[in-house]
Design a protein around this motif. Structure first.
Motif, mmCIF file in Angstrom:
data_model
loop_
_atom_site.group_PDB
_atom_site.id
_atom_site.type_symbol
_atom_site.label_atom_id
_atom_site.label_comp_id
_atom_site.label_asym_id
_atom_site.label_seq_id
_atom_site.Cartn_x
_atom_site.Cartn_y
_atom_site.Cartn_z
ATOM 1 N N GLY A 87 -9.669 7.226 1.014
ATOM 2 C CA GLY A 87 -9.160 6.277 0.029
ATOM 3 C C GLY A 87 -9.032 6.938 -1.329
ATOM 4 N N ARG A 88 -8.234 6.333 -2.190
ATOM 5 C CA ARG A 88 -7.961 6.901 -3.497
ATOM 6 C C ARG A 88 -9.255 7.197 -4.272
ATOM 7 N N GLU A 125 0.845 -1.189 0.000
ATOM 8 C CA GLU A 125 0.000 0.000 0.000
ATOM 9 C C GLU A 125 0.884 1.245 0.000
ATOM 10 N N ASP A 183 -2.612 5.233 -2.636
ATOM 11 C CA ASP A 183 -3.802 4.411 -2.512
ATOM 12 C C ASP A 183 -4.736 4.995 -1.456
ATOM 13 N N ARG A 184 -4.124 5.670 -0.485
ATOM 14 C CA ARG A 184 -4.880 6.228 0.621
ATOM 15 C C ARG A 184 -4.166 7.503 1.038
#
Lengths: 515, 306
Positions: free
Chosen positions: A498-499, A298, A483-484
């Motif tokens: 979140g993305r 991640e 991603d986050r």
């Protein structure tokens, strides 16, 4: 100087060429800058922008070609000649003396001063000048007390004070905040459009070109590859011009990299930060009981306005600063950022300003690459000795793998360009399997191609299963990579998204919360 | 203690400020000038001793104290020039060479000065500024060496010159930011060499004061580290010539504490009180230090503070 007109100068360059030994740095470049316009000069590092500009100001005269100012051919043999003709250069790094006042800096720029300075008259003259200048600075203030934006303004004021009518700016906004950059460029553009100055500006930032330039010229490998009114330029075609047709299509798109094959991100957290508090240089709490985690595979982005604790937080995680409270665990074990733990848990980092915070400038590239493992076999021999040949072998392999230029392991790393310093640091940090990667402002000041390189490496590390934490002042960079996203404000994590749900406006509001 | 003793003590301190402080003044002005250009010359201690020796010898040989002062300045200029030139070579550290120059200067002075320890050379005149006073203590205290007003004028001149002459501005620019000076085509090396040479000349004059002020003579124990102390003085003075003046007088007064106390009959701990200037240095440096920021006025190119 009085013979100079008060109007913007037209610049034309015809067939400019320059060689350094066998290397053709500039080849048959012609360029036309209309008076009262802002002209952007784009290109990678090494594309010939600096060579062209150094020729224009007589710092390194051109081998071939003509320079025309207001349709008259001029000889540009040294910087003094350029100054006399009304050409002024603003360098990327400040050329102001911080210990002297604004007034003294302005005066010294003038050259050939009388031996005794009549401060009364000079002061009067400078006050008159300030009144007519596009921005004001306090004349008596020591330059050291000015912020970066004000210093950049002083650089430009210096040129205007000397009545220069063609300003050449080398990445004028690289040290400015977004707001400062907007202000300075906006004022320059307005002056140009009023017909007072002509501006030729080297930049890497497409946004600036689109917002402030009238025309854009792109150089690649010493040749002119594009010339266009900005009205007809877009992000995509500028990127294509800079990188070349084929390459641009292949690696210009980060979304492609994002979709690259990757191990499914695991469900277990590799890096867990629990109630971490960190003090700043003055002993004040900067990070307040921050908790978050990063899973394997991640990439988590840490966004925030510079100065909100992200620097201290990252430094605590990379062992450059001690945490005052809280805990960090990596793969379930306590992690205190010692060298032994970094090695055991495979924690690596790309600190910001890599040349100063991640390298020893005077050591060779090879030695810098060996800083993580010089104390282990095969470099360590017979208990306490270091094998030069092993360092060299490792350096040559990694320099090739990460495309560090020039490929010379003995060259002091401080002499490399910013992009290549970062490549060398990447070569040190990412050549072995990585479990956790801590990154801060990884592409600050890098050119287009280096940015793409660095981003691809970060994505690749994530795809190989590493937990990656990237702190950056550039929100767009994080939106592209992460991603986050975590937002830090006032030393606390105030927002997480979140993305797929990331929204620029919402994130921006959270970044500014409490300001 | 009676009021009279206090007055005697005060007069002793004031007289000492001028008498002991004058060499500090010259050396610190010289160091101030050098450091403003971005170099440190620790060798001023060696130049001071050489100046004292050459000044005394020249005064004896030419039978003129002023020729002695001029010769001391000349020797200081040459040694300063040497420091300036050597430190302009790549990879030469100015601190290290300064220490070498201390040893070279004192060594040469001791070696060449042997024949001049005995004979009596003409001394610099004293100005009797206290002729108006009826109190003989004031008369003797205000009998001031002729170099003192020159130093005073020099401090004012430097203060003005660093701000209001093109040379002074260029010197500060070179010392503050070499990159800017180069971009504006100011001669960095030449400026530094010149500043170091002139700074050396001033230290030479300071040395001449030591051997030629009444009742002076040349001996090997003449200097007690004034050249080194000047470096600390300049930091304390924040690189300001008028600050150097104040600091020199303060150190002079502290240096006169021991003799002044003795003159009122308080002689225990004489040597301890003689260490007052050094204790004062330590105290002031600790007091004025800022661990997390550089001092205002620090020349940016100084190797001491970078």
């Amino acid at each position: 100087m009085n013979s100079m007109s008060n109007k913007a100068i037209a610049l034309e360059v015809i067939g400019a060429g320059k060689s350094f030994g066998a290397f053709r740095a500039l080849d048959e470049v012609s360029l036309k800058v209309a008076p009262g316009t802002v002209h952007a000069l784009l290109g990678e590092n090494g594309a010939g922008k600096s060579t062209l500009v150094n020729g224009l100001i007589g710092y390194q005269p051109l081998d071939q070609g003509q320079i025309l100012l207001d349709q008259r051919e001029v000889e540009m043999s040294n910087p003094r000649a350029a100054q006399k003709l009304g050409i002024g250069m603003v360098y990327q790094h400040f050329t102001v003396a911080p210990g002297l006042s604004v007034a003294e800096n302005l005066l010294l720029a003038r050259g050939d001063l009388p031996w005794r300075i009549d401060w009364k008259r000079v002061r009067q003259e400078q006050q008159d000048f300030m009144r007519s200048a596009p921005f004001q600075l306090p004349l008596d203030a020591p330059v050291a007390s000015l912020g970066a934006g004000e210093k950049q303004k002083l650089e430009i004021l210096k040129q205007l004070y000397l009545k220069h009518r063609l300003l050449i700016l080398d990445e004028p906004t690289s040290v400015l905040t977004v707001q400062e950059a907007d202000e300075v460029l906006g004022l320059l553009r307005d002056m140009a459009h009023r017909g007072e100055i002509t501006v030729l500006m080297i930049t890497h930032k497409f946004g600036e070109v689109l917002a402030y330039a009238d025309e854009v010229t792109v150089l690649r490998r010493g040749r002119l590859v594009a010339y266009s009114p900005v009205a007809q330029a877009t992000h995509e075609n500028m990127a294509r011009w800079i990188m070349g047709e084929t390459e641009g299509a292949a690696d210009g798109s980060d979304d492609g990299a994002h979709a690259m094959a990757r191990e499914a991100s695991s469900t277990t957290s590799r890096l867990v930060v629990q109630d971490l508090s960190v003090l700043d240089d003055r002993g004040l709490a900067r990070v307040h009981e921050v908790s978050f985690n990063v899973k394997g595979g991640e990439l988590v982005g840490l966004a925030g306005i510079s100065g909100n604790g992200q620097k201290e937080l990252i430094e605590a995680l990379t062992g450059q600063r001690e945490a005052s409270a809280g805990s960090v665990t990596v793969d379930g074990q306590v992690y205190r950022a010692t060298r032994a733990q970094m090695r055991r848990h495979r924690v690596f980092s790309l600190p910001e300003e890599p040349l100063y915070k991640g390298c020893v400038g005077k050591l060779g590239v090879g030695d810098n690459i060996a800083l993580r493992n010089f104390d282990r076999a095969p470099i360590r021999r017979a208990g306490a000795f270091v094998s030069r040949s092993a360092i060299r072998t490792q350096a040559l392999a990694r320099i090739a793998a990460f495309n560090v230029r020039p490929p010379d392991p003995d060259r002091p790393i401080a002499t490399l360009s910013g992009g290549n310093v970062q490549r060398a640091v990447l070569a040190r940090e990412l050549s072995e399997p990585v479990n956790v990667l801590i990154v801060a402002n990884p592409v600050f000041g890098l050119d287009f191609r280096a940015v793409a390189d660095v981003h691809a490496r970060l994505i690749a590390a994530r795809n190989a299963g590493a937990a990656v934490l990237v702190a950056s002042d550039d929100l767009d960079e994080l939106l592209k990579l992460a991603d986050r996203l975590l937002v830090i404000s006032g030393g606390r994590i105030v927002y997480e998204v979140g993305r797929e749900h990331a929204d620029r406006a919402v994130i921006g509001r959270n970044m500014a919360a409490g300001h | 203690m009676s009021e009279d003793l206090w007055i005697t003590l005060a007069i002793g301190m004031i007289a000492g400020a001028v008498r002991v402080g004058t060499p500090y003044l010259f050396v610190s002005l010289g160091e101030c000038l050098t450091e403003k250009s971005g170099r440190v010359n620790l060798g001023l201690e060696g130049i001071l001793v050489s100046g004292a020796m050459v000044g005394y010898a020249a005064s004896y040989l030419a039978q003129s104290a002023w020729i002695g002062v001029a010769s001391a300045a000349g020797v200081g200029l040459m040694l300063g020039l040497l420091h300036g030139l050597v430190c302009s070579l790549p990879r030469v550290n100015d601190i290290a060479f300064g220490i070498a120059l201390i040893l070279l200067g004192t060594g040469l002075a001791f070696f060449l000065g042997k024949p001049y320890i005995q004979p009596q050379a003409p001394q610099l005149p004293n100005l009797l500024l206290g002729a108006w006073a009826s109190d003989p203590r004031w008369q003797s205290a205000l009998s001031v060496n002729a170099l003192f007003p020159i130093g005073l004028a020099l401090a004012v001149l430097l203060h003005w010159g660093l701000r209001s002459t093109s040379l002074g501005l260029a010197l500060r620019l070179v010392g503050d930011h070499e990159g800017t000076a180069r971009a504006l085509a100011y001669p960095v090396i030449a400026t530094r060499v010149a500043a170091t040479a002139v700074g050396g000349a001033l230290a030479g004059v300071g040395g001449a004061y030591l051997s030629l002020s009444y009742p002076g003579s040349w001996s090997e124990g003449l200097s007690s580290g004034q050249g080194i102390m000047a470096v600390a003085l300049v930091i304390f003075a924040r690189w300001r010539p008028l600050g150097c003046l104040v600091a020199s007088m303060l150190f002079g007064a502290a240096g006169a504490l021991g003799p002044a106390l003795q003159s009122i009959g308080f002689s225990s701990g004489y040597h301890l009180f003689n260490a007052a200037p050094y204790a004062l240095t330590l105290g002031l440096l600790i007091f004025s230090s800022r661990p997390r920021q550089t001092l205002a006025g620090t020349p940016g190119e100084l190797s001491l503070t970078r």
